[in-house]
Design a protein around this motif. Structure first.
Motif, mmCIF file in Angstrom:
data_model
loop_
_atom_site.group_PDB
_atom_site.id
_atom_site.type_symbol
_atom_site.label_atom_id
_atom_site.label_comp_id
_atom_site.label_asym_id
_atom_site.label_seq_id
_atom_site.Cartn_x
_atom_site.Cartn_y
_atom_site.Cartn_z
ATOM 1 N N ARG A 100 2.613 2.160 5.549
ATOM 2 C CA ARG A 100 3.908 2.123 6.244
ATOM 3 C C ARG A 100 4.007 0.880 7.112
ATOM 4 N N ARG A 104 2.305 6.575 2.288
ATOM 5 C CA ARG A 104 1.753 7.828 2.816
ATOM 6 C C ARG A 104 0.570 7.568 3.754
ATOM 7 N N THR A 105 0.140 6.318 3.846
ATOM 8 C CA THR A 105 -0.888 5.952 4.823
ATOM 9 C C THR A 105 -0.247 5.150 5.947
ATOM 10 N N ILE A 106 -0.864 5.164 7.113
ATOM 11 C CA ILE A 106 -0.356 4.384 8.242
ATOM 12 C C ILE A 106 -0.345 2.899 7.893
ATOM 13 N N GLN A 107 -1.416 2.441 7.230
ATOM 14 C CA GLN A 107 -1.492 1.023 6.867
ATOM 15 C C GLN A 107 -0.376 0.643 5.890
ATOM 16 N N ARG A 118 0.851 -1.190 0.000
ATOM 17 C CA ARG A 118 0.000 0.000 0.000
ATOM 18 C C ARG A 118 0.888 1.242 0.000
ATOM 19 N N SER A 119 0.294 2.376 -0.257
ATOM 20 C CA SER A 119 1.044 3.626 -0.260
ATOM 21 C C SER A 119 1.629 3.895 1.125
ATOM 22 N N ALA A 176 7.102 10.546 3.264
ATOM 23 C CA ALA A 176 5.829 10.300 3.946
ATOM 24 C C ALA A 176 5.791 10.933 5.330
#
Length: 270
Positions: A70, A65-68, A62-63, A180
């Motif tokens: 990272r 830039r999201t918590i998920q 996943r990107s 991020a």
């Protein structure tokens, strides 16, 4: 109890915190036991119960830039580091008859890999994830299995092939995490890159040392081992600076880049 027996004992530990403690309990001053031939017990390698293994394509991406996103990235890296602990411990017990410096070097690797895993695991928890919460793939340990009876192949294809990929990937991951806004994670990646240069250098040293002892040309032998044991194709870009620092030659890096360019263009690689 000698160093190699303690390493095997630590290798069998499944629970992460207990494994970290077992690694740090291995004393550098212990007799090595280099001449002892140990039998492989069941349970190698020790890993948490319930770890879910999938193909590399099924590992969540996943990107960042999201918590998920990272968390997914850092979980994958934590799994690499947990495997790296086991790989160093496996080298310590599995291969007898080597100089004390060999065992001292790989014990230091195990200690540093334990630190990397701990740093990543602690940061993961701030993102709401623990090691084992997400699926992982097992490429590193699969290569360890293939090379378990061949020290030369183990040195060629684990530290100086699979682990050396980290030298290439770390700068890209570091930049992604900084972009991020996760400076803590980026700082951990910087520590990992710093230490991995030394780990790969150790693999390069012992690979060339064993080649020399067996009267083998290290450049040509590497290609033969990579083909025999089905090593993955290495993709660029390659971190020339880190690879040179880790003991690769200009000729070796040039060959990696040639093969990568030939594959991308559809040209023969032989």
């Amino acid at each position: 109890m000698n160093l190699r027996r303690q390493a095997l004992k630590a290798l069998l530990v499944q629970e992460p915190a207990a494994k970290l403690a077992a690694v740090r309990a291995i004393a550098h001053g212990l007799p090595v036991g280099a001449d002892e031939h140990l039998e492989e017990p069941p349970g190698v390698p020790g890993r948490p119960e319930g770890l879910r293994f999938v193909s590399p394509q099924q590992v969540p991406k996943r990107s960042v830039r999201t918590i998920q996103g990272r968390a997914a990235l850092l979980h994958s890296l934590a799994h690499i580091e947990f495997n790296a602990i086991n790989l160093a411990l496996d080298v310590l017990w599995r291969y007898p008859g080597l100089p004390d410096a060999f065992y001292a070097g790989w014990l230091q690797v195990a200690v540093e890999e334990a630190l990397h895993f701990e740093l990543l695991g602690n940061h993961l928890q701030t993102l709401g994830v623990r090691y084992g919460d997400l699926p992982v793939h097992d490429g590193l340990w699969e290569m360890a299995e293939r090379t378990r009876f061949d020290l030369l192949a183990r040195m060629a294809l684990v530290p100086r092939t699979l682990e050396a990929r980290g030298l290439d990937a770390c700068p890209l991951v570091h930049k992604k995490l900084l972009d991020a806004g996760d400076e803590k994670a980026a700082a951990i990646i910087a520590i990992i890159l710093r230490d991995e240069v030394g780990h790969v250098a150790l693999g390069n040293y012992w690979y060339r040392k064993v080649c020399q002892e067996q009267g083998l040309p290290d450049f040509d032998t590497y290609g033969e081992l990579a083909q025999r044991y089905r090593a993955p194709r290495l993709r660029g870009p390659f971190n020339r600076e880190a690879r040179l620092e880790a003991g690769f030659t200009v000729e070796e890096i040039d060959e990696l880049e040639r093969l990568d360019a030939a594959f991308k263009s559809g040209l023969p690689t032989s």
